[in-house]
Design an enzyme around this catalytic site. Structure first.
Site, PDB file in Angstrom:
ATOM      1  N   ASN A   9       3.838 -15.870  33.121  1.00  0.00           N
ATOM      2  CA  ASN A   9       5.277 -15.671  33.284  1.00  0.00           C
ATOM      3  C   ASN A   9       5.418 -14.856  34.567  1.00  0.00           C
ATOM      4  O   ASN A   9       5.187 -13.659  34.565  1.00  0.00           O
ATOM      5  CB  ASN A   9       5.833 -14.915  32.068  1.00  0.00           C
ATOM      6  CG  ASN A   9       7.271 -14.491  32.261  1.00  0.00           C
ATOM      7  OD1 ASN A   9       7.952 -14.962  33.170  1.00  0.00           O
ATOM      8  ND2 ASN A   9       7.745 -13.599  31.399  1.00  0.00           N
ATOM      9  N   LYS A  11       7.946 -14.023  36.223  1.00  0.00           N
ATOM     10  CA  LYS A  11       9.153 -13.180  36.293  1.00  0.00           C
ATOM     11  C   LYS A  11       9.780 -13.304  37.692  1.00  0.00           C
ATOM     12  O   LYS A  11       9.713 -14.378  38.285  1.00  0.00           O
ATOM     13  CB  LYS A  11       8.816 -11.734  35.926  1.00  0.00           C
ATOM     14  CG  LYS A  11       8.073 -11.653  34.591  1.00  0.00           C
ATOM     15  CD  LYS A  11       7.950 -10.271  34.043  1.00  0.00           C
ATOM     16  CE  LYS A  11       7.211 -10.315  32.708  1.00  0.00           C
ATOM     17  NZ  LYS A  11       7.119  -9.016  32.058  1.00  0.00           N
ATOM     18  N   HIS A  95      12.942 -14.330  26.204  1.00  0.00           N
ATOM     19  CA  HIS A  95      12.103 -13.215  26.654  1.00  0.00           C
ATOM     20  C   HIS A  95      12.845 -11.893  26.474  1.00  0.00           C
ATOM     21  O   HIS A  95      14.067 -11.824  26.663  1.00  0.00           O
ATOM     22  CB  HIS A  95      11.699 -13.412  28.117  1.00  0.00           C
ATOM     23  CG  HIS A  95      10.627 -12.463  28.531  1.00  0.00           C
ATOM     24  ND1 HIS A  95      10.908 -11.168  28.911  1.00  0.00           N
ATOM     25  CD2 HIS A  95       9.278 -12.586  28.559  1.00  0.00           C
ATOM     26  CE1 HIS A  95       9.766 -10.545  29.174  1.00  0.00           C
ATOM     27  NE2 HIS A  95       8.764 -11.386  28.965  1.00  0.00           N
ATOM     28  N   GLU A  97      13.126  -9.389  28.282  1.00  0.00           N
ATOM     29  CA  GLU A  97      13.898  -8.935  29.446  1.00  0.00           C
ATOM     30  C   GLU A  97      15.237  -9.657  29.519  1.00  0.00           C
ATOM     31  O   GLU A  97      16.239  -9.073  29.940  1.00  0.00           O
ATOM     32  CB  GLU A  97      13.072  -9.125  30.729  1.00  0.00           C
ATOM     33  CG  GLU A  97      11.948  -8.099  30.802  1.00  0.00           C
ATOM     34  CD  GLU A  97      10.688  -8.578  31.511  1.00  0.00           C
ATOM     35  OE1 GLU A  97      10.741  -9.567  32.252  1.00  0.00           O
ATOM     36  OE2 GLU A  97       9.633  -7.940  31.295  1.00  0.00           O
ATOM     37  N   GLU A 167       5.711 -10.820  21.492  1.00  0.00           N
ATOM     38  CA  GLU A 167       5.589  -9.823  22.550  1.00  0.00           C
ATOM     39  C   GLU A 167       6.224  -8.516  22.095  1.00  0.00           C
ATOM     40  O   GLU A 167       7.453  -8.355  22.192  1.00  0.00           O
ATOM     41  CB  GLU A 167       6.284 -10.321  23.821  1.00  0.00           C
ATOM     42  CG  GLU A 167       5.695 -11.618  24.356  1.00  0.00           C
ATOM     43  CD  GLU A 167       5.933 -11.780  25.847  1.00  0.00           C
ATOM     44  OE1 GLU A 167       4.951 -11.982  26.565  1.00  0.00           O
ATOM     45  OE2 GLU A 167       7.078 -11.672  26.300  1.00  0.00           O
ATOM     46  N   GLY A 173       4.309  -4.843  30.214  1.00  0.00           N
ATOM     47  CA  GLY A 173       4.285  -4.179  31.520  1.00  0.00           C
ATOM     48  C   GLY A 173       3.994  -2.695  31.447  1.00  0.00           C
ATOM     49  O   GLY A 173       4.158  -1.974  32.425  1.00  0.00           O
ATOM     50  N   SER A 213       0.764  -6.841  28.250  1.00  0.00           N
ATOM     51  CA  SER A 213      -0.402  -6.225  28.889  1.00  0.00           C
ATOM     52  C   SER A 213      -1.720  -6.903  28.524  1.00  0.00           C
ATOM     53  O   SER A 213      -2.751  -6.248  28.406  1.00  0.00           O
ATOM     54  CB  SER A 213      -0.457  -4.726  28.579  1.00  0.00           C
ATOM     55  OG  SER A 213       0.717  -4.086  29.053  1.00  0.00           O
ATOM     56  N   GLY A 234       2.199 -11.639  31.952  1.00  0.00           N
ATOM     57  CA  GLY A 234       3.060 -11.236  33.066  1.00  0.00           C
ATOM     58  C   GLY A 234       2.224 -10.790  34.251  1.00  0.00           C
ATOM     59  O   GLY A 234       1.753 -11.599  35.050  1.00  0.00           O
ATOM     60  N   GLY A 235       2.013  -9.487  34.350  1.00  0.00           N
ATOM     61  CA  GLY A 235       1.328  -8.909  35.511  1.00  0.00           C
ATOM     62  C   GLY A 235       0.023  -9.595  35.889  1.00  0.00           C
ATOM     63  O   GLY A 235      -0.218  -9.886  37.068  1.00  0.00           O
TER      64      GLY A 235
HETATM   65  P1  PGA Z   1       2.861  -8.230  30.894  1.00  0.00           P
HETATM   66  O1  PGA Z   1       4.151  -9.150  30.571  1.00  0.00           O
HETATM   67  O2  PGA Z   1       1.652  -9.107  30.711  1.00  0.00           O
HETATM   68  O3  PGA Z   1       3.059  -7.802  32.317  1.00  0.00           O
HETATM   69  O4  PGA Z   1       2.892  -7.110  29.925  1.00  0.00           O
HETATM   70  C1  PGA Z   1       4.129 -10.083  29.533  1.00  0.00           C
HETATM   71  C2  PGA Z   1       5.463 -10.772  29.436  1.00  0.00           C
HETATM   72  O5  PGA Z   1       6.494 -10.104  29.603  1.00  0.00           O
HETATM   73  O6  PGA Z   1       5.541 -11.990  29.179  1.00  0.00           O
END
Ligand code: PGA
Length: 254
Positions: A9, A11, A95, A97, A167, A173, A213, A234-235
């Site tokens: 993802n 973002k 998601h 966010e 999640e 994050g 994470s 994500g990251g």
């Molecule tokens: P993250 O994000 O791996 O950076 O924690 C995961 C996500 O929001 O899908």
């Protein structure tokens, strides 16, 4: 057996001009792992470059959101028909966010999820509790509500195109990962809740990703758990080597 699915993802990261290089690097670094479904969900504006770069590779492309109407006066939104037309096979809905910053509710997540499935997209619907909800003992209530409303009118047949991403909001994050046991406990709850909605047999076929994470160093122990069928990343999806490390762990866990 449920094929593991690892989805990035991106973002609001990675520009169109940077997209092809990242997709090609991911495809190259993961070409030996045919037992894992590999997806990159990109900003909508990156999709043409991503689809072009992914041609002839095992990497699937998706978007990070979709609207439920086919067309119309919805400034800033994209329809599932547009997403399919652009060459995507996947989409993320719900998601945290989107829920936190853009007013997404369980009801709008349901509309988006149903539209995605109806359009033939594989839909990764995200659910998960905040830290306050977990600490207040509301984990089960929140997960059940997000699923009961989010999956309203989603049939057993629709589940062929459904992936659920668990999640925990407190792990996104933040560098804080749910322990494998904490994650497995919720994944089992999700599968049991799904069984009540669409039947136990269908629930066994639906993949449940963990997100929050996830990185090469913790992916193997998470993916070893019975009900953890993949990851939403994500990251660590922004660097091909890290993303490939997670996909390697998924391949080994199969
Ligand atoms: P993250 O994000 O791996 O950076 O924690 C995961 C996500 O929001 O899908």
């Amino acid at each position: 057996m449920r094929k593991k699915i690892i989805a990035g993802n991106w973002k609001m990261n990675i520009k169109p001009s940077e997209t092809a290089a990242l997709i090609k690097a991911v495809a190259e670094a993961t070409k030996d792992y045919s037992n894992v479904e590999i997806v990159c969900c990109t900003p909508a504006i990156d999709v043409p470059a991503a689809v072009e770069a992914a041609k002839g590779t095992a990497v699937g492309v998706g978007t990070e959101n979709c609207h439920w109407k086919e067309s119309g006066a919805y400034t800033g939104e994209i329809s599932t028909g547009m997403i399919v037309d652009a060459g995507c096979k996947y989409v993320i809905t719900g998601h945290s966010e989107r829920r936190q910053y853009f007013g997404e509710t369980d009801e709008t997540v349901n509309l988006r999820t149903r539209a995605a499935i109806a359009a033939g997209l594989t839909c990764m619907m995200c659910i998960g509790e905040t830290l306050e909800e977990r600490e207040a003992g509301k984990l089960v209530e929140v997960i059940e509500r997000q699923m009961n409303v989010g999956l309203k009118d989603v049939t057993a047949a629709d589940c062929a195109k459904l992936v659920i991403a668990y999640e925990p909001v407190w792990a996104i994050g933040t560098g804080k990962t749910a322990t494998p046991d904490q994650a497995q406990e919720v994944h089992a709850l999700i599968r049991a809740t799904l069984a009540k909605l669409v039947g136990a047999e269908t629930a066994e076929t639906v993949r449940i990703q963990y997100g929050g994470s996830m990185k090469p160093g913790n992916a193997a122990e998470l993916l070893a758990k019975k009900d953890i069928d993949g990851g939403l990343i994500g990251g660590a999806a922004l660097k091909a080597a890290d993303f490939a490390g997670i996909i390697a762990a998924a391949a080994a866990a199969n």
